[in-house]
Design a protein around this motif. Sequence first.
Motif, PDB file in Angstrom:
ATOM      1  N   THR A 218       0.896  -1.168   0.000  1.00 46.95           N
ATOM      2  CA  THR A 218       0.000   0.000   0.000  1.00 46.95           C
ATOM      3  C   THR A 218       0.930   1.213   0.000  1.00 46.95           C
ATOM      4  O   THR A 218       1.125   1.878   1.002  1.00 46.95           O
ATOM      5  CB  THR A 218      -0.915   0.000   1.236  1.00 46.95           C
ATOM      6  OG1 THR A 218      -0.107  -0.151   2.410  1.00 46.95           O
ATOM      7  CG2 THR A 218      -1.911  -1.143   1.193  1.00 46.95           C
ATOM      8  N   ASN A 255      -1.510   1.179  -4.817  1.00 55.23           N
ATOM      9  CA  ASN A 255      -2.140   2.181  -3.946  1.00 55.23           C
ATOM     10  C   ASN A 255      -3.356   1.644  -3.213  1.00 55.23           C
ATOM     11  O   ASN A 255      -4.072   0.766  -3.705  1.00 55.23           O
ATOM     12  CB  ASN A 255      -2.555   3.379  -4.794  1.00 55.23           C
ATOM     13  CG  ASN A 255      -1.359   4.119  -5.336  1.00 55.23           C
ATOM     14  OD1 ASN A 255      -0.703   4.856  -4.608  1.00 55.23           O
ATOM     15  ND2 ASN A 255      -1.049   3.906  -6.610  1.00 55.23           N
ATOM     16  N   TYR A 256      -3.584   2.237  -2.064  1.00 55.29           N
ATOM     17  CA  TYR A 256      -4.738   1.898  -1.242  1.00 55.29           C
ATOM     18  C   TYR A 256      -5.735   3.061  -1.367  1.00 55.29           C
ATOM     19  O   TYR A 256      -5.352   4.215  -1.138  1.00 55.29           O
ATOM     20  CB  TYR A 256      -4.262   1.720   0.203  1.00 55.29           C
ATOM     21  CG  TYR A 256      -5.343   1.296   1.145  1.00 55.29           C
ATOM     22  CD1 TYR A 256      -5.964   0.059   0.994  1.00 55.29           C
ATOM     23  CD2 TYR A 256      -5.749   2.129   2.179  1.00 55.29           C
ATOM     24  CE1 TYR A 256      -6.972  -0.327   1.859  1.00 55.29           C
ATOM     25  CE2 TYR A 256      -6.747   1.745   3.052  1.00 55.29           C
ATOM     26  CZ  TYR A 256      -7.355   0.516   2.883  1.00 55.29           C
ATOM     27  OH  TYR A 256      -8.357   0.119   3.728  1.00 55.29           O
ATOM     28  N   PRO A 257      -6.996   2.774  -1.754  1.00 50.50           N
ATOM     29  CA  PRO A 257      -7.927   3.859  -2.101  1.00 50.50           C
ATOM     30  C   PRO A 257      -8.036   4.979  -1.050  1.00 50.50           C
ATOM     31  O   PRO A 257      -8.034   6.154  -1.404  1.00 50.50           O
ATOM     32  CB  PRO A 257      -9.267   3.126  -2.271  1.00 50.50           C
ATOM     33  CG  PRO A 257      -8.884   1.730  -2.653  1.00 50.50           C
ATOM     34  CD  PRO A 257      -7.585   1.440  -1.967  1.00 50.50           C
ATOM     35  N   MET A 260      -5.388   7.857  -0.997  1.00 46.83           N
ATOM     36  CA  MET A 260      -5.130   8.640  -2.207  1.00 46.83           C
ATOM     37  C   MET A 260      -5.606  10.080  -1.941  1.00 46.83           C
ATOM     38  O   MET A 260      -6.683  10.487  -2.361  1.00 46.83           O
ATOM     39  CB  MET A 260      -5.887   7.992  -3.375  1.00 46.83           C
ATOM     40  CG  MET A 260      -5.460   8.500  -4.739  1.00 46.83           C
ATOM     41  SD  MET A 260      -3.728   8.218  -5.041  1.00 46.83           S
ATOM     42  CE  MET A 260      -3.777   6.569  -5.704  1.00 46.83           C
ATOM     43  N   VAL A 280      -4.975   1.495  -8.340  1.00 44.39           N
ATOM     44  CA  VAL A 280      -5.684   1.549  -7.050  1.00 44.39           C
ATOM     45  C   VAL A 280      -6.744   0.450  -7.016  1.00 44.39           C
ATOM     46  O   VAL A 280      -7.905   0.669  -7.382  1.00 44.39           O
ATOM     47  CB  VAL A 280      -6.414   2.897  -6.832  1.00 44.39           C
ATOM     48  CG1 VAL A 280      -6.494   3.212  -5.347  1.00 44.39           C
ATOM     49  CG2 VAL A 280      -5.788   4.029  -7.579  1.00 44.39           C
ATOM     50  N   SER A 321      -7.024  -1.116 -11.914  1.00 43.70           N
ATOM     51  CA  SER A 321      -7.558  -1.757 -10.717  1.00 43.70           C
ATOM     52  C   SER A 321      -7.310  -3.267 -10.720  1.00 43.70           C
ATOM     53  O   SER A 321      -6.933  -3.839 -11.743  1.00 43.70           O
ATOM     54  CB  SER A 321      -9.066  -1.486 -10.644  1.00 43.70           C
ATOM     55  OG  SER A 321      -9.624  -2.089  -9.498  1.00 43.70           O
TER      56      SER A 321
END
Length: 483
Positions: A218, A255-257, A260, A280, A321
Amino acid sequence: MNDRSLRKLYIETVGCQMNMLDSEMVVASLRRKGYELTDSTSDADTILFNTCSVREQAENKTYSALGRLRDEKKNHPQKIIGVMGCMAQKDQELIFKKAPFVDIVVGPGQLQQIPDLIEKARNEGGRHKALSLGRTDGALRDIKRSHETFDPLRDPTMRPTPFQAFLRIQIGCDKFCTYCIVPMTRGPEQGRDPLLIFDEAKILADQGCKEITLLGQTVNSYKHVAPDGKQTRLADLLYQLHGIDGLERIKFVTNYPKDMNYELLSAVRDLDKVSPYLHVPLQSGSNSVLQRMKRGYTVADYRAMMSRIEETLGDAAAVSSDFIVGFCGETEEEFEETVNLVEECRFKNSFIFKYSERPGTKAANHLPDDVPFDVKRRRNNELLDVQNRISEEDNHRFLGQTLPVLVEGKSKRFDKQSDEPVDTNGPIQLTGRTHDDRIVVFDGNTRLIGEIISIGVYEVSGLTLLGTVVTGSVTGDVVMLGT
Ligand code: SAH
Ligand code: SF4
Ligand code: F3S
């Protein structure tokens, strides 16, 4: 040690970019001991498998590959066979049980011990293992220390390309999504010291590296607090790395939503070396499934994140995604919610996986894996079809555009045809990527590999843009080069 020059290493790597990076480090450390690489197991005197546990299929493949070495080891008992990486950490002794001819088992936090363990196995015989502590096996400090990695050992000859590199900024994961084994295999989340990261990036740039991809499970949750209390987040790191001469592209995954935030998105907008590419993973478009997965966000949260991206970066950003279909209890309605959200979000691309129960995870302990395999397969195909249609539709806007592309190498198609006689001075099919991570295929001379050049796009599909090399400024007249 006078037979040093005879040492030959065969290494096979599966799994994510973390594993690719780990293999690079292990190979670099063994090269320093006089090893050279070979692509045949029969030629090798040391065989290593860098393994992944994220889905059962990945493990099965590794066990089958190991099984195929049984006779080889019987006929050449001197050959050292090692299993490293996430499956080593997860299965531990079980590996020796399933494949008794394996000599060493090494977790991702102990890779620096591999050269010594190989020597030990070769000189003393017997089985050897080096593993990290489990998540409840002691004080957090000791557990964290047992997962430390040995990153600064960089060797440009070990990378798929010398001008691209991965750089780990974060170890482990603390999110504990209920389906996922990674927090167990990679241990607690730890942000590496920004000073070390900066130095490593400088070494890479000095070695001729133009593109670095910052790695973390992440990555945008990255946080480091120095002894003096100074806190560094991903956005700060991006500003620091942006100043390094020679670097031209900086990417970061995964990435971790929820993390962001505007600060990070503004850094992506304001720093032209930072790629406007955001992977993400959403995993599911259904609130109830997200809750069972314990992802820590709702569909509304994800939508809000998409709006922040849109607001800050407009259509300059490509968002991609991951999805898991057929997670425990997923109904047809819940799956349809995912399809609808994919339609709404219009991702650049998506990686879609069928749920695979992982022993030791919360889902395996508490939720039944009750969606039949053929339903998982159908949902996988259906979602993929929707995504592919969207990717192709959206790629149409690049027709006729000229884009800067980092040339990565020969295209796979060309590699497959490489038995045919080739005029090495003439153009061949090459592949590269745009700043926002789109794959571009074009004809050109191999000397373009490693350069950022302008490509005019004349055809698109869901997965690739087809183009031709152009000269002149990006907005100037199109002139064909060297064909
Ligand atoms: N840290 C990354 C994901 C790492 S694993 C993140 O949080 O996004 C890569 C992908 O594998 C995940 O995004 C998920 O889609 C998939 N995955 C993880 N565990 C899985 C499982 N048990 N079965 C099927 N797919 C899984
Ligand atoms: Fe696994 Fe979730 Fe951590 Fe990603 S965030 S590595 S999916 S536990
Ligand atoms: Fe696999 Fe480990 Fe990566 S389980 S996905 S190799 S972190």
